[in-house]
Motif scaffolding. Structure first.
Motif, PDB file in Angstrom:
ATOM      1  N   LEU A 126       7.154  53.786  30.291  1.00 39.16           N
ATOM      2  CA  LEU A 126       6.109  52.839  29.921  1.00 39.16           C
ATOM      3  C   LEU A 126       4.772  53.532  29.669  1.00 39.16           C
ATOM      4  O   LEU A 126       4.034  53.169  28.740  1.00 39.16           O
ATOM      5  N   ASN A 127       4.460  54.561  30.452  1.00 35.12           N
ATOM      6  CA  ASN A 127       3.175  55.231  30.280  1.00 35.12           C
ATOM      7  C   ASN A 127       3.111  56.089  29.017  1.00 35.12           C
ATOM      8  O   ASN A 127       2.065  56.655  28.699  1.00 35.12           O
ATOM      9  N   GLU A 128       4.228  56.176  28.285  1.00 36.32           N
ATOM     10  CA  GLU A 128       4.243  56.917  27.027  1.00 36.32           C
ATOM     11  C   GLU A 128       4.042  55.996  25.821  1.00 36.32           C
ATOM     12  O   GLU A 128       3.995  56.462  24.676  1.00 36.32           O
ATOM     13  N   ILE A 129       3.920  54.708  26.075  1.00 34.43           N
ATOM     14  CA  ILE A 129       3.690  53.733  24.995  1.00 34.43           C
ATOM     15  C   ILE A 129       2.199  53.430  24.926  1.00 34.43           C
ATOM     16  O   ILE A 129       1.581  53.041  25.926  1.00 34.43           O
ATOM     17  N   ASN A 130       1.599  53.597  23.759  1.00 38.95           N
ATOM     18  CA  ASN A 130       0.159  53.414  23.594  1.00 38.95           C
ATOM     19  C   ASN A 130      -0.214  51.966  23.279  1.00 38.95           C
ATOM     20  O   ASN A 130      -1.337  51.550  23.499  1.00 38.95           O
TER      21      ASN A 130
ATOM     22  N   GLN B  47       1.078  49.901  35.631  1.00 39.88           N
ATOM     23  CA  GLN B  47       1.270  50.235  34.227  1.00 39.88           C
ATOM     24  C   GLN B  47       1.444  48.984  33.369  1.00 39.88           C
ATOM     25  O   GLN B  47       0.922  48.906  32.246  1.00 39.88           O
ATOM     26  N   LEU B  48       2.187  48.011  33.876  1.00 41.27           N
ATOM     27  CA  LEU B  48       2.360  46.750  33.152  1.00 41.27           C
ATOM     28  C   LEU B  48       1.007  46.079  32.932  1.00 41.27           C
ATOM     29  O   LEU B  48       0.704  45.593  31.830  1.00 41.27           O
ATOM     30  N   LYS B  49       0.200  46.036  33.955  1.00 42.27           N
ATOM     31  CA  LYS B  49      -1.138  45.453  33.868  1.00 42.27           C
ATOM     32  C   LYS B  49      -1.960  46.140  32.781  1.00 42.27           C
ATOM     33  O   LYS B  49      -2.630  45.489  31.981  1.00 42.27           O
ATOM     34  N   ASN B  50      -1.888  47.462  32.725  1.00 43.59           N
ATOM     35  CA  ASN B  50      -2.679  48.233  31.769  1.00 43.59           C
ATOM     36  C   ASN B  50      -2.184  48.107  30.335  1.00 43.59           C
ATOM     37  O   ASN B  50      -2.893  48.491  29.399  1.00 43.59           O
ATOM     38  N   HIS B  51      -0.967  47.582  30.151  1.00 48.02           N
ATOM     39  CA  HIS B  51      -0.424  47.427  28.804  1.00 48.02           C
ATOM     40  C   HIS B  51      -0.572  46.007  28.264  1.00 48.02           C
ATOM     41  O   HIS B  51      -0.014  45.677  27.213  1.00 48.02           O
ATOM     42  N   LEU B  52      -1.316  45.170  28.958  1.00 45.00           N
ATOM     43  CA  LEU B  52      -1.594  43.824  28.473  1.00 45.00           C
ATOM     44  C   LEU B  52      -2.862  43.821  27.628  1.00 45.00           C
ATOM     45  O   LEU B  52      -3.824  44.543  27.922  1.00 45.00           O
ATOM     46  N   THR B  53      -2.876  42.997  26.582  1.00 47.23           N
ATOM     47  CA  THR B  53      -4.104  42.767  25.832  1.00 47.23           C
ATOM     48  C   THR B  53      -5.092  42.027  26.733  1.00 47.23           C
ATOM     49  O   THR B  53      -4.753  41.587  27.839  1.00 47.23           O
ATOM     50  N   GLU B  54      -6.317  41.852  26.241  1.00 47.66           N
ATOM     51  CA  GLU B  54      -7.380  41.278  27.071  1.00 47.66           C
ATOM     52  C   GLU B  54      -6.997  39.940  27.681  1.00 47.66           C
ATOM     53  O   GLU B  54      -7.301  39.655  28.834  1.00 47.66           O
ATOM     54  N   ASN B  55      -6.327  39.111  26.902  1.00 46.20           N
ATOM     55  CA  ASN B  55      -5.911  37.802  27.412  1.00 46.20           C
ATOM     56  C   ASN B  55      -4.391  37.727  27.560  1.00 46.20           C
ATOM     57  O   ASN B  55      -3.797  36.655  27.499  1.00 46.20           O
TER      58      ASN B  55
END
Length: 297
Positions: free
Chosen positions: A153-157, A181-189
């Protein structure tokens, strides 16, 4: 609860970030027959499986009967699973249309890709992650080779409007790391959507150590609504809604009857499934629950 020992206060074993007391003694009824124990984390109330055979966890999935990695339709359980899956797909689409802030979806642990295929046909831009090679190949044949990856997951930008985990969170060894990591891959909303078994349901209480949704050691973690609130609060996230998966009580009860050795347990499984859902109308404690989760503002 049948055949469940009293909780033990003699030991406080811990794994990364978790420490608790012994709650249950269980067995891998699906594959190996090996024995495991469940402990309750003192802070989040999440139950966790010990020992956690992280180094060779893959061997516990090496069975043609592991349904989420196949499209099998031969056995009673496989047929019921496929029927329930198609019903659930329509319910998932309704939920996505209601909560999604955009059209990009990441399905973390996508299995054989039916959900992604369905969402793609309904106008969503999809990406799936699946570590199991055989399941991944089936998914790629449905939605495209580039749309199902085994990448970390951390390799997906890319960031996503919705990230879904359909009965996946309970399988993840590095739980805290992946949630961050899941949290960091969410858009603002963006919204995180997680479906997990609920060990406080009536069917869990009825079957006790035979409850199929414990599924040790493939299920490393075991959740309730209370523990999910506590866990995600630690990451600055809050649960917006909780929705039931009503068919799960029937499937889990059928499999639990099998684990108990009841060859003619079909009717009792239906009874327990109905009773579980009826009780849950008052308590909210359905066999499986879907949580929609957002970052706190």
């Amino acid at each position: 609860m049948e055949n469940v020992p009293r909780e033990t206060l003699l030991e406080n074993p811990s794994i990364e970030g978790f420490s608790g007391i012994k709650k249950l003694e269980l067995k891998d009824y699906f594959l190996t027959g090996e024995k495991f124990e469940l402990y309750e984390d003192s802070k989040t109330k999440v139950l966790y499986t010990l020992p956690q055979p992280i180094q060779n966890l893959g061997k516990y999935y090496e069975s043609k009967n592991y349904i989420s990695h196949t499209d099998g339709k031969k056995s009673l359980f496989e047929r019921f699973y496929q029927i329930a899956k198609h019903i659930n797909l329509n319910e998932k689409l309704k939920l996505m249309n209601k909560i999604a802030s955009g059209k990009t979806i990441l399905d973390y642990g996508c299995g054989v890709g039916d959900y992604l295929e369905f969402m793609q046909k309904n106008g969503y831009n999809v990406l799936g992650m699946e570590p199991n090679e055989s399941a991944r190949k089936i998914a790629q044949s449905k939605i495209g080779e580039q749309k199902v990856v085994s990448t970390e997951l951390n390799e997906i930008n890319q960031k996503f409007d919705v990230i879904t985990l359909w009965h996946v969170l309970e399988h993840i060894p590095n739980l805290n790391e992946i949630i961050e990591q899941l949290k960091n891959h969410l858009t603002e909303n963006g919204t995180l959507v997680i479906a997990v078994p609920n060990h406080k349901s009536y069917d869990a209480e009825y079957y006790g150590q035979y409850w199929a949704a414990y599924d040790v050691p493939r299920h490393l973690w075991h959740f309730s609504a209370d523990s999910m609130h506590k866990l995600f609060n630690n990451f600055g996230m809050k649960i917006e809604t909780i929705n039931p998966m009503k068919l799960d009580s029937f499937y889990v009860s059928l499999l639990s009857e099998k684990y108990k050795g009841n060859k003619l347990g079909f009717l009792n499984a239906i009874r327990v499934g109905i009773q579980s859902n009826v009780k849950a109308k008052k308590t909210g404690e359905y066999s499986s629950l879907i949580y929609t989760i957002k970052v706190k503002k």
